[in-house]
Design a protein around this motif. Sequence first.
Motif, PDB file in Angstrom:
ATOM      1  N   VAL A   8      83.094  79.734  59.432  1.00  0.00           N
ATOM      2  CA  VAL A   8      83.319  79.071  60.011  1.00  0.00           C
ATOM      3  C   VAL A   8      84.083  77.833  59.487  1.00  0.00           C
ATOM      4  O   VAL A   8      83.193  76.861  59.085  1.00  0.00           O
ATOM      5  N   ALA A   9      85.277  76.976  60.034  1.00  0.00           N
ATOM      6  CA  ALA A   9      85.823  75.553  59.563  1.00  0.00           C
ATOM      7  C   ALA A   9      84.854  74.709  60.875  1.00  0.00           C
ATOM      8  O   ALA A   9      85.628  74.914  61.946  1.00  0.00           O
ATOM      9  N   PHE A  10      84.559  73.738  60.819  1.00  0.00           N
ATOM     10  CA  PHE A  10      83.960  73.160  61.808  1.00  0.00           C
ATOM     11  C   PHE A  10      83.732  71.133  61.041  1.00  0.00           C
ATOM     12  O   PHE A  10      83.748  71.353  59.747  1.00  0.00           O
ATOM     13  N   ALA A  11      83.880  70.256  61.430  1.00  0.00           N
ATOM     14  CA  ALA A  11      83.453  68.821  61.500  1.00  0.00           C
ATOM     15  C   ALA A  11      81.646  69.415  61.216  1.00  0.00           C
ATOM     16  O   ALA A  11      80.770  70.258  61.701  1.00  0.00           O
ATOM     17  N   GLN A  12      80.674  68.491  60.182  1.00  0.00           N
ATOM     18  CA  GLN A  12      80.191  68.210  59.830  1.00  0.00           C
ATOM     19  C   GLN A  12      78.687  68.453  61.245  1.00  0.00           C
ATOM     20  O   GLN A  12      77.892  69.492  61.347  1.00  0.00           O
ATOM     21  N   HIS A  13      79.213  67.473  62.285  1.00  0.00           N
ATOM     22  CA  HIS A  13      78.352  67.853  63.636  1.00  0.00           C
ATOM     23  C   HIS A  13      78.346  68.646  63.919  1.00  0.00           C
ATOM     24  O   HIS A  13      77.762  68.630  64.525  1.00  0.00           O
ATOM     25  N   ALA A  14      79.671  69.505  64.592  1.00  0.00           N
ATOM     26  CA  ALA A  14      79.789  70.725  64.987  1.00  0.00           C
ATOM     27  C   ALA A  14      78.905  71.940  64.281  1.00  0.00           C
ATOM     28  O   ALA A  14      77.784  72.144  64.900  1.00  0.00           O
ATOM     29  N   HIS A  15      78.604  71.628  63.563  1.00  0.00           N
ATOM     30  CA  HIS A  15      77.680  72.678  62.505  1.00  0.00           C
ATOM     31  C   HIS A  15      76.351  72.422  62.985  1.00  0.00           C
ATOM     32  O   HIS A  15      75.654  73.796  63.054  1.00  0.00           O
ATOM     33  N   LEU A  16      76.091  71.012  63.002  1.00  0.00           N
ATOM     34  CA  LEU A  16      74.612  70.999  63.409  1.00  0.00           C
ATOM     35  C   LEU A  16      74.645  71.382  65.142  1.00  0.00           C
ATOM     36  O   LEU A  16      73.386  72.332  64.669  1.00  0.00           O
ATOM     37  N   TYR A  18      76.001  73.905  66.761  1.00  0.00           N
ATOM     38  CA  TYR A  18      76.271  74.919  67.424  1.00  0.00           C
ATOM     39  C   TYR A  18      74.779  75.895  66.364  1.00  0.00           C
ATOM     40  O   TYR A  18      75.130  76.470  66.062  1.00  0.00           O
ATOM     41  N   GLY A  19      74.766  75.237  65.555  1.00  0.00           N
ATOM     42  CA  GLY A  19      73.367  75.634  64.447  1.00  0.00           C
ATOM     43  C   GLY A  19      74.205  77.027  62.892  1.00  0.00           C
ATOM     44  O   GLY A  19      73.264  77.258  62.598  1.00  0.00           O
ATOM     45  N   THR A  20      75.482  76.636  62.683  1.00  0.00           N
ATOM     46  CA  THR A  20      76.087  77.779  62.253  1.00  0.00           C
ATOM     47  C   THR A  20      75.393  77.131  60.460  1.00  0.00           C
ATOM     48  O   THR A  20      75.691  77.868  60.049  1.00  0.00           O
ATOM     49  N   ILE A  21      74.919  76.002  60.447  1.00  0.00           N
ATOM     50  CA  ILE A  21      74.339  75.237  59.101  1.00  0.00           C
ATOM     51  C   ILE A  21      73.590  76.217  58.487  1.00  0.00           C
ATOM     52  O   ILE A  21      73.265  75.799  57.608  1.00  0.00           O
ATOM     53  N   ASN A  22      72.577  76.273  60.197  1.00  0.00           N
ATOM     54  CA  ASN A  22      71.213  76.988  59.936  1.00  0.00           C
ATOM     55  C   ASN A  22      71.530  78.242  59.448  1.00  0.00           C
ATOM     56  O   ASN A  22      70.783  78.749  58.397  1.00  0.00           O
ATOM     57  N   ARG A  23      72.559  79.109  59.404  1.00  0.00           N
ATOM     58  CA  ARG A  23      73.369  80.727  58.249  1.00  0.00           C
ATOM     59  C   ARG A  23      73.796  80.660  57.077  1.00  0.00           C
ATOM     60  O   ARG A  23      74.255  81.311  56.324  1.00  0.00           O
ATOM     61  N   ALA A  24      74.385  79.469  56.864  1.00  0.00           N
ATOM     62  CA  ALA A  24      75.149  79.334  56.005  1.00  0.00           C
ATOM     63  C   ALA A  24      74.229  79.051  54.814  1.00  0.00           C
ATOM     64  O   ALA A  24      73.352  78.658  54.330  1.00  0.00           O
ATOM     65  N   GLU A  25      75.295  79.710  53.726  1.00  0.00           N
ATOM     66  CA  GLU A  25      75.292  80.088  52.111  1.00  0.00           C
ATOM     67  C   GLU A  25      75.172  78.983  51.415  1.00  0.00           C
ATOM     68  O   GLU A  25      75.700  78.567  50.622  1.00  0.00           O
ATOM     69  N   TRP A  26      77.089  78.559  52.152  1.00  0.00           N
ATOM     70  CA  TRP A  26      77.231  77.874  51.022  1.00  0.00           C
ATOM     71  C   TRP A  26      78.598  76.798  52.154  1.00  0.00           C
ATOM     72  O   TRP A  26      78.641  76.973  53.027  1.00  0.00           O
ATOM     73  N   TRP A  27      79.268  75.831  51.764  1.00  0.00           N
ATOM     74  CA  TRP A  27      79.539  74.595  52.324  1.00  0.00           C
ATOM     75  C   TRP A  27      80.582  74.613  50.751  1.00  0.00           C
ATOM     76  O   TRP A  27      80.614  73.586  50.026  1.00  0.00           O
ATOM     77  N   THR A  28      82.590  74.233  51.630  1.00  0.00           N
ATOM     78  CA  THR A  28      83.248  74.463  50.708  1.00  0.00           C
ATOM     79  C   THR A  28      83.881  72.162  50.987  1.00  0.00           C
ATOM     80  O   THR A  28      83.669  72.331  51.380  1.00  0.00           O
ATOM     81  N   ALA A  29      83.427  71.595  49.665  1.00  0.00           N
ATOM     82  CA  ALA A  29      83.099  70.137  49.702  1.00  0.00           C
ATOM     83  C   ALA A  29      84.366  69.730  49.775  1.00  0.00           C
ATOM     84  O   ALA A  29      84.252  69.016  50.323  1.00  0.00           O
ATOM     85  N   ASN A  30      85.258  70.291  49.234  1.00  0.00           N
ATOM     86  CA  ASN A  30      86.674  69.212  49.253  1.00  0.00           C
ATOM     87  C   ASN A  30      87.853  70.448  49.951  1.00  0.00           C
ATOM     88  O   ASN A  30      89.126  70.116  49.040  1.00  0.00           O
ATOM     89  N   LEU A  31      87.366  70.839  50.381  1.00  0.00           N
ATOM     90  CA  LEU A  31      88.524  71.814  51.141  1.00  0.00           C
ATOM     91  C   LEU A  31      88.829  71.010  52.999  1.00  0.00           C
ATOM     92  O   LEU A  31      87.717  71.756  53.793  1.00  0.00           O
ATOM     93  N   ASN A  32      89.020  70.328  52.474  1.00  0.00           N
ATOM     94  CA  ASN A  32      90.060  69.611  54.221  1.00  0.00           C
ATOM     95  C   ASN A  32      90.605  70.431  55.180  1.00  0.00           C
ATOM     96  O   ASN A  32      91.869  70.765  55.091  1.00  0.00           O
ATOM     97  N   PRO A  33      90.219  70.946  56.311  1.00  0.00           N
ATOM     98  CA  PRO A  33      91.044  71.617  57.585  1.00  0.00           C
ATOM     99  C   PRO A  33      91.848  71.103  57.792  1.00  0.00           C
ATOM    100  O   PRO A  33      92.857  71.822  59.034  1.00  0.00           O
ATOM    101  N   GLY A  34      91.716  69.733  58.159  1.00  0.00           N
ATOM    102  CA  GLY A  34      92.705  68.904  58.552  1.00  0.00           C
ATOM    103  C   GLY A  34      92.235  68.248  59.225  1.00  0.00           C
ATOM    104  O   GLY A  34      91.439  67.130  59.060  1.00  0.00           O
ATOM    105  N   THR A  35      92.686  67.320  59.744  1.00  0.00           N
ATOM    106  CA  THR A  35      92.786  66.423  61.057  1.00  0.00           C
ATOM    107  C   THR A  35      91.719  66.208  62.038  1.00  0.00           C
ATOM    108  O   THR A  35      92.331  67.207  62.736  1.00  0.00           O
ATOM    109  N   VAL A  36      90.650  66.066  62.654  1.00  0.00           N
ATOM    110  CA  VAL A  36      89.967  66.131  63.615  1.00  0.00           C
ATOM    111  C   VAL A  36      90.400  65.718  64.729  1.00  0.00           C
ATOM    112  O   VAL A  36      90.021  64.162  64.228  1.00  0.00           O
ATOM    113  N   ASN A  37      91.046  65.454  65.660  1.00  0.00           N
ATOM    114  CA  ASN A  37      91.184  64.075  66.368  1.00  0.00           C
ATOM    115  C   ASN A  37      90.174  64.188  67.311  1.00  0.00           C
ATOM    116  O   ASN A  37      89.944  65.568  68.770  1.00  0.00           O
TER     117      ASN A  37
END
Length: 128
Positions: A8-16, A18-37
């Motif tokens: 799942v690719a979200f901005a950090q606040h969305a991971h919190l 939607y709770g996806t960060i609670n199921r995550a095993e890894w976070w790609t720190a330097n892969l920016n999927p683009g600009t969030v407007n």
Amino acid sequence: HNRAVDTVAFAQHAHLSYGTINRAEWWTANLNPGTVNCPVVVNTDAYDALSDSERAALDSSVAEAIDHYLANYGALLEKWDTVLAEKGVTKVMMSEDELAGFRATAADPIREKWIKDMEAQGIPGQEL
């Protein structure tokens, strides 16, 4: 694992949120999927129906709202590494070669096609 999605690719606040960060095993720190407007969206008919004073109140609140959003988001970014550690999420860094390959294969062609498609419709694709 039996999961509905594996990435799942979200901005950090969305991971919190939607709770996806609670199921995550890894976070790609330097892969920016683009600009969030994050625009301020207003129905033009409703906006036009406002009185001058109501329109002025709405217009004058935009800068304050954006300042609040940026301050709140900045605070989250400052503690993001702590959130990852608390949840046991591994922080992954892609190499510059991997990032360049990803951009050349996926990001650049898709972006250029989207810009071309938008501009063919009279929409300022490059600016967007």
